[in-house]
Design a protein around this motif. Sequence first.
Motif, PDB file in Angstrom:
ATOM      1  N   VAL A 121      19.669 -10.412  15.100  1.00 44.75           N
ATOM      2  CA  VAL A 121      20.480  -9.274  14.657  1.00 44.75           C
ATOM      3  C   VAL A 121      20.419  -8.154  15.694  1.00 44.75           C
ATOM      4  CG1 VAL A 121      20.731  -7.507  12.876  1.00 44.75           C
ATOM      5  CG2 VAL A 121      20.186  -9.850  12.219  1.00 44.75           C
ATOM      6  N   ASP A 154      23.780 -10.691   4.746  1.00 43.48           N
ATOM      7  CA  ASP A 154      22.551 -11.257   4.192  1.00 43.48           C
ATOM      8  C   ASP A 154      22.818 -12.644   3.625  1.00 43.48           C
ATOM      9  OD1 ASP A 154      23.796 -10.882   1.746  1.00 43.48           O
ATOM     10  OD2 ASP A 154      22.678  -9.063   1.257  1.00 43.48           O
ATOM     11  N   THR A 182      20.892 -11.657   8.367  1.00 44.77           N
ATOM     12  CA  THR A 182      19.655 -10.875   8.387  1.00 44.77           C
ATOM     13  C   THR A 182      18.558 -11.709   7.723  1.00 44.77           C
ATOM     14  OG1 THR A 182      20.206  -9.835   6.271  1.00 44.77           O
ATOM     15  CG2 THR A 182      20.880  -8.688   8.282  1.00 44.77           C
ATOM     16  N   LEU A 191      18.098  -4.152   7.872  1.00 43.18           N
ATOM     17  CA  LEU A 191      18.580  -4.338   9.239  1.00 43.18           C
ATOM     18  C   LEU A 191      20.106  -4.283   9.323  1.00 43.18           C
ATOM     19  CD1 LEU A 191      16.209  -7.228  10.367  1.00 43.18           C
ATOM     20  CD2 LEU A 191      16.381  -4.992  11.467  1.00 43.18           C
ATOM     21  N   ASN A 192      20.772  -4.251   8.177  1.00 44.05           N
ATOM     22  CA  ASN A 192      22.229  -4.303   8.141  1.00 44.05           C
ATOM     23  C   ASN A 192      22.785  -2.874   8.192  1.00 44.05           C
ATOM     24  OD1 ASN A 192      24.907  -4.978   7.717  1.00 44.05           O
ATOM     25  ND2 ASN A 192      24.401  -6.576   6.235  1.00 44.05           N
TER      26      ASN A 192
END
Length: 379
Positions: free
Chosen positions: A178, A292, A318, A325-326
Motif C-alpha cells: 500500500v 480492504d 490493505t 492505511l486507507n
Amino acid sequence: MARKSKRAALVLTSEQRTTLKALTTSRTATRREVERAKVMLGYAEGASITELQRLLGFSRATIYRCLDKALAAGVQMGLKDKYHRPYEPEIVEEAKAWVVNIACTKPKDHGLAAELWTISALARFVGEHAEAAGFPRLANAGKSTVWRILDDNDIKPHKIRYYLEKRDPEFDRKMQEVLMVYRDVSLYTEGAVHDARPNPIYTVSVDEKPGVQAIGLTAPDLPPVPGKAVGVGRDYEYVRHGTVSILAGIDLHSGHIFANVEDRHRSIEFIGLLQQLDAHYPQDAIIRVVLDNHSAHISKETMAYLSSRPGRFEYVHTPKHGSWLNLIECAFSKMARTFLRHIRVTSKDDLKQRILKGIAEINASPVVFRWNKFDLGVT
C-alpha cells in the motif's frame, strides 16, 4: 554577652544566598521552608543561636536541628524534614501485591457487573475479601490507601488505553504494498505514462462508511440570540429514521470524491461504485483501487463484474485490521467534521440528498490527501 556556638560556620555560595533570601519573602513556599531559610541566612551572617532565637522567635531545638542538617548535608537538606518512620508499615508487601493482582483483573471476573474497576469499587471489594485472603489489615482500607498502592505500582485500572492488534500474518508485506502505491502517486502525475508503464494509471482509495444515522427533530431548532442565547437551541428528544451507508472512493491525484449513498452495503451496491469509476476514467487507463477485505469487494458477483472488464481494475488490499492505511478514511473524517456534524433530517431520502450535496461541495474545492510517512517501522 551571648555565648558563641561551637558549631562550624555555615558558608553559603552567592547562589545559595540568593535562594535563601528569596525564600524568606516568598508567599508560595511552605512556612517551614521560610523559617529555616531565615535561620540559615542569619547564622551564615554571623548571628548567634541566642540572637536568632530572640529575633525569630523559634526554640533553640528548632534552630539546632535546622543548622545541623545544613552543616551535615547542605542547604537543601536544611530546608527539609528528616525522613523517619516511627512505626513499621502495617500493610506488608504481600498484601499490596494482592491488591495489585485484583486491580489487574476485571470486576466481571469476580462475578460483578462492571467492566472496569473504579477506586471506590476496588476498595470495597478489597475490604470485603481481605480477611479471607489472609490480609486482615486491609479490611478497613479506604480509597486513599488503595489509590496509594496502585499509584506506587503505576496501575490505573479505571482507564483504557487502546491498541491495534496485528491479525494478519502478512501485515508488513501488505502494508509495504500500500505504501509503495502511495509513493508512486506522489512521484507520478495523474495518468502518467512511460516506457515501463504504457497505460495511464489512476489510483482510487475506496471504502464504506456504514451506519450513518438519519436522525430527525421533534421540535424546531432555536437560532442564537445576541445577549440571550450564544448557540443553537435543540430539543433533547429525537426521531430515528434509519441508517444509510456511504460507498465512496477518492482520487488520490485530484482529490475528487466518487460516492453513492445506499440503504444497504452489498455486492450490487459496490459494483455500482465500480461502474461509476469505470465511466469516469479513460477507457485505456488502469484503475488501481486501494481497499480492504470486505466480503462485497471479493464476492462472486463482484468478481464476475471485474472479469467482464479484464485489465481495467487492479486491487491493492490493505492488511486485515489495517483499514487506517486507507486514505479514504481522511475524507470520511472530513465529512464527519463538516456537513455530517450535528445533522438533522426529515427522512432517509433527505439524508441521502444532504450527503450528496455535501460531497459535491467538497468536490467544488477538492483536497488532495497525501501519505508522507513511509518509514512506519511497524513490527
